[in-house]
Design a protein around this motif. Structure first.
Motif, PDB file in Angstrom:
ATOM      1  N   LEU A   1      55.318  79.036 108.514  1.00  0.00           N
ATOM      2  CA  LEU A   1      56.239  78.182 107.773  1.00  0.00           C
ATOM      3  C   LEU A   1      57.009  77.117 108.643  1.00  0.00           C
ATOM      4  CD1 LEU A   1      56.363  79.947 105.141  1.00  0.00           C
ATOM      5  CD2 LEU A   1      55.597  78.042 105.180  1.00  0.00           C
ATOM      6  N   ASN A   2      57.470  78.017 109.813  1.00  0.00           N
ATOM      7  CA  ASN A   2      57.799  77.417 110.756  1.00  0.00           C
ATOM      8  C   ASN A   2      57.492  76.084 111.791  1.00  0.00           C
ATOM      9  OD1 ASN A   2      58.996  76.937 114.590  1.00  0.00           O
ATOM     10  ND2 ASN A   2      60.677  78.322 112.981  1.00  0.00           N
ATOM     11  N   LEU A   3      56.247  76.262 112.031  1.00  0.00           N
ATOM     12  CA  LEU A   3      55.287  74.770 112.347  1.00  0.00           C
ATOM     13  C   LEU A   3      54.911  74.006 111.165  1.00  0.00           C
ATOM     14  CD1 LEU A   3      52.739  76.892 114.523  1.00  0.00           C
ATOM     15  CD2 LEU A   3      55.095  75.293 115.258  1.00  0.00           C
ATOM     16  N   LEU A   4      54.645  74.188 110.094  1.00  0.00           N
ATOM     17  CA  LEU A   4      54.902  73.349 108.884  1.00  0.00           C
ATOM     18  C   LEU A   4      56.554  72.415 108.715  1.00  0.00           C
ATOM     19  CD1 LEU A   4      53.537  71.876 106.655  1.00  0.00           C
ATOM     20  CD2 LEU A   4      53.450  73.867 105.464  1.00  0.00           C
ATOM     21  N   GLU A   5      57.410  73.079 109.192  1.00  0.00           N
ATOM     22  CA  GLU A   5      58.797  72.906 108.475  1.00  0.00           C
ATOM     23  C   GLU A   5      58.984  71.946 109.921  1.00  0.00           C
ATOM     24  OE1 GLU A   5      62.806  74.567 109.240  1.00  0.00           O
ATOM     25  OE2 GLU A   5      62.137  75.267 107.487  1.00  0.00           O
ATOM     26  N   GLY A   6      58.586  72.594 110.782  1.00  0.00           N
ATOM     27  CA  GLY A   6      58.567  71.120 112.312  1.00  0.00           C
ATOM     28  C   GLY A   6      57.930  69.844 111.749  1.00  0.00           C
ATOM     29  N   HIS A   7      56.497  70.005 111.347  1.00  0.00           N
ATOM     30  CA  HIS A   7      56.074  69.089 111.323  1.00  0.00           C
ATOM     31  C   HIS A   7      56.725  68.180 110.330  1.00  0.00           C
ATOM     32  CE1 HIS A   7      52.506  66.814 111.047  1.00  0.00           C
ATOM     33  NE2 HIS A   7      52.312  66.991 110.049  1.00  0.00           N
ATOM     34  N   LEU A   8      57.027  68.493 108.827  1.00  0.00           N
ATOM     35  CA  LEU A   8      57.110  67.674 108.096  1.00  0.00           C
ATOM     36  C   LEU A   8      58.652  66.978 108.796  1.00  0.00           C
ATOM     37  CD1 LEU A   8      57.003  69.972 104.883  1.00  0.00           C
ATOM     38  CD2 LEU A   8      55.678  68.097 105.247  1.00  0.00           C
ATOM     39  N   ALA A   9      59.451  67.418 109.178  1.00  0.00           N
ATOM     40  CA  ALA A   9      61.239  66.949 109.518  1.00  0.00           C
ATOM     41  C   ALA A   9      61.115  65.567 110.740  1.00  0.00           C
ATOM     42  CB  ALA A   9      62.126  68.400 109.935  1.00  0.00           C
ATOM     43  N   HIS A  10      60.504  66.399 111.978  1.00  0.00           N
ATOM     44  CA  HIS A  10      59.834  65.297 112.845  1.00  0.00           C
ATOM     45  C   HIS A  10      58.496  64.449 112.878  1.00  0.00           C
ATOM     46  CE1 HIS A  10      62.184  67.555 115.344  1.00  0.00           C
ATOM     47  NE2 HIS A  10      62.079  68.966 115.050  1.00  0.00           N
ATOM     48  N   CYS A  11      56.832  64.969 112.703  1.00  0.00           N
ATOM     49  CA  CYS A  11      56.126  64.446 112.654  1.00  0.00           C
ATOM     50  C   CYS A  11      56.153  63.227 111.212  1.00  0.00           C
ATOM     51  CB  CYS A  11      54.484  65.322 112.831  1.00  0.00           C
ATOM     52  SG  CYS A  11      55.031  66.350 114.173  1.00  0.00           S
ATOM     53  N   VAL A  12      56.393  64.116 109.954  1.00  0.00           N
ATOM     54  CA  VAL A  12      56.104  63.522 109.378  1.00  0.00           C
ATOM     55  C   VAL A  12      57.480  62.798 108.869  1.00  0.00           C
ATOM     56  CG1 VAL A  12      56.392  63.300 106.581  1.00  0.00           C
ATOM     57  CG2 VAL A  12      54.765  64.632 108.054  1.00  0.00           C
ATOM     58  N   ALA A  13      58.622  62.651 108.616  1.00  0.00           N
ATOM     59  CA  ALA A  13      59.572  61.647 109.092  1.00  0.00           C
ATOM     60  C   ALA A  13      59.487  60.843 110.184  1.00  0.00           C
ATOM     61  CB  ALA A  13      61.150  62.100 109.331  1.00  0.00           C
ATOM     62  N   GLU A  14      59.030  61.224 111.706  1.00  0.00           N
ATOM     63  CA  GLU A  14      58.781  59.810 111.821  1.00  0.00           C
ATOM     64  C   GLU A  14      57.767  58.712 111.873  1.00  0.00           C
ATOM     65  OE1 GLU A  14      56.947  59.611 116.654  1.00  0.00           O
ATOM     66  OE2 GLU A  14      58.500  61.298 116.757  1.00  0.00           O
ATOM     67  N   ALA A  15      56.316  58.941 111.302  1.00  0.00           N
ATOM     68  CA  ALA A  15      56.003  58.435 110.556  1.00  0.00           C
ATOM     69  C   ALA A  15      56.364  57.801 109.538  1.00  0.00           C
ATOM     70  CB  ALA A  15      54.726  59.205 109.729  1.00  0.00           C
TER      71      ALA A  15
ATOM     72  N   ASP B   1      54.668  52.631 109.416  1.00  0.00           N
ATOM     73  CA  ASP B   1      53.320  51.809 109.132  1.00  0.00           C
ATOM     74  C   ASP B   1      53.103  52.773 107.735  1.00  0.00           C
ATOM     75  OD1 ASP B   1      50.298  51.958 109.589  1.00  0.00           O
ATOM     76  OD2 ASP B   1      50.003  52.485 111.667  1.00  0.00           O
ATOM     77  N   PRO B   2      52.042  52.205 107.079  1.00  0.00           N
ATOM     78  CA  PRO B   2      51.735  53.279 105.466  1.00  0.00           C
ATOM     79  C   PRO B   2      51.326  54.043 105.873  1.00  0.00           C
ATOM     80  CG  PRO B   2      51.694  51.539 105.393  1.00  0.00           C
ATOM     81  CD  PRO B   2      52.622  50.930 106.718  1.00  0.00           C
ATOM     82  N   THR B   3      49.947  53.302 107.145  1.00  0.00           N
ATOM     83  CA  THR B   3      48.706  54.334 106.816  1.00  0.00           C
ATOM     84  C   THR B   3      49.178  55.456 107.618  1.00  0.00           C
ATOM     85  OG1 THR B   3      47.607  52.424 106.645  1.00  0.00           O
ATOM     86  CG2 THR B   3      46.087  53.495 107.811  1.00  0.00           C
ATOM     87  N   ALA B   4      49.820  55.245 108.637  1.00  0.00           N
ATOM     88  CA  ALA B   4      50.517  56.677 108.974  1.00  0.00           C
ATOM     89  C   ALA B   4      50.881  57.835 108.384  1.00  0.00           C
ATOM     90  CB  ALA B   4      51.040  55.690 110.816  1.00  0.00           C
ATOM     91  N   ALA B   5      51.834  57.307 107.852  1.00  0.00           N
ATOM     92  CA  ALA B   5      52.901  58.123 106.979  1.00  0.00           C
ATOM     93  C   ALA B   5      51.333  59.291 105.997  1.00  0.00           C
ATOM     94  CB  ALA B   5      53.700  57.472 106.163  1.00  0.00           C
ATOM     95  N   ALA B   6      51.261  58.080 105.764  1.00  0.00           N
ATOM     96  CA  ALA B   6      49.974  58.490 104.833  1.00  0.00           C
ATOM     97  C   ALA B   6      49.553  59.541 105.495  1.00  0.00           C
ATOM     98  CB  ALA B   6      48.870  57.612 103.670  1.00  0.00           C
ATOM     99  N   ALA B   7      48.814  59.437 106.410  1.00  0.00           N
ATOM    100  CA  ALA B   7      48.126  60.111 107.245  1.00  0.00           C
ATOM    101  C   ALA B   7      49.287  61.499 107.662  1.00  0.00           C
ATOM    102  CB  ALA B   7      47.587  59.947 108.561  1.00  0.00           C
ATOM    103  N   LYS B   8      50.467  61.419 107.874  1.00  0.00           N
ATOM    104  CA  LYS B   8      50.854  62.798 108.355  1.00  0.00           C
ATOM    105  C   LYS B   8      51.426  63.481 107.117  1.00  0.00           C
ATOM    106  CE  LYS B   8      51.031  61.773 112.662  1.00  0.00           C
ATOM    107  NZ  LYS B   8      50.364  63.499 113.599  1.00  0.00           N
ATOM    108  N   VAL B   9      51.147  62.874 106.091  1.00  0.00           N
ATOM    109  CA  VAL B   9      51.751  63.812 105.095  1.00  0.00           C
ATOM    110  C   VAL B   9      50.560  64.715 104.392  1.00  0.00           C
ATOM    111  CG1 VAL B   9      51.730  63.335 102.324  1.00  0.00           C
ATOM    112  CG2 VAL B   9      53.397  61.893 104.022  1.00  0.00           C
ATOM    113  N   LYS B  10      48.787  64.114 104.603  1.00  0.00           N
ATOM    114  CA  LYS B  10      48.051  64.429 104.073  1.00  0.00           C
ATOM    115  C   LYS B  10      47.246  66.049 105.767  1.00  0.00           C
ATOM    116  CE  LYS B  10      43.912  64.642 102.429  1.00  0.00           C
ATOM    117  NZ  LYS B  10      42.851  65.648 101.891  1.00  0.00           N
TER     118      LYS B  10
END
Length: 119
Positions: free
Chosen positions: A79-93, A98-107
């Motif tokens: 959960l800690n890693l997932l929260e960070g992925h959302l806060a950093h990787c998904v938010a950055e995308a 780049d809507p394709t990159a953003a959609a890929a990170k959400v997926k």
């Protein structure tokens, strides 16, 4: 063989490989790596303890209790890693434009949640 002009590796147009996900240096958790490592080592110790309990013919309910504690520990790390992925990787995308990159990170995040729920 393709010339350097059309070779995607030579031209740098190759998509990031599985595991790299386009990061040049470190993932977001790099600064928190020591804490994550400590937690994982603690869980590793718990799992070794479970193994010793089985080898020592301990009571099954006691073993199940320790398995539950180890599982909860891994879930907390996940959960800690997932929260960070959302806060950093998904938010950055999302802010990259780049809507394709953003959609890929959400997926990626959705797929990770699905895998966590299957466990």
């Amino acid at each position: 063989m393709a010339s350097d002009q059309t070779d995607p590796v030579a031209t740098g147009t190759v998509e990031p490989t599985e595991g790299s996900h386009g990061h040049d240096e470190h993932y977001w958790y790099h600064g928190d790596k020591a804490a994550l490592t400590r937690r994982l080592k603690r869980i590793e110790g718990q799992v070794r303890g479970i193994q010793r309990m089985v080898e020592g013919d301990e009571y099954c309910i006691d073993i199940l209790t320790q398995i539950s504690a180890s599982t909860k520990g891994l879930q907390a790390v996940a959960l800690n890693l997932l929260e960070g992925h959302l806060a950093h990787c998904v938010a950055e995308a999302q802010t990259s434009g780049d809507p394709t990159a953003a959609a890929a990170k959400v997926k990626e995040a959705s797929d990770a949640v699905a895998r966590l729920l299957r466990t």
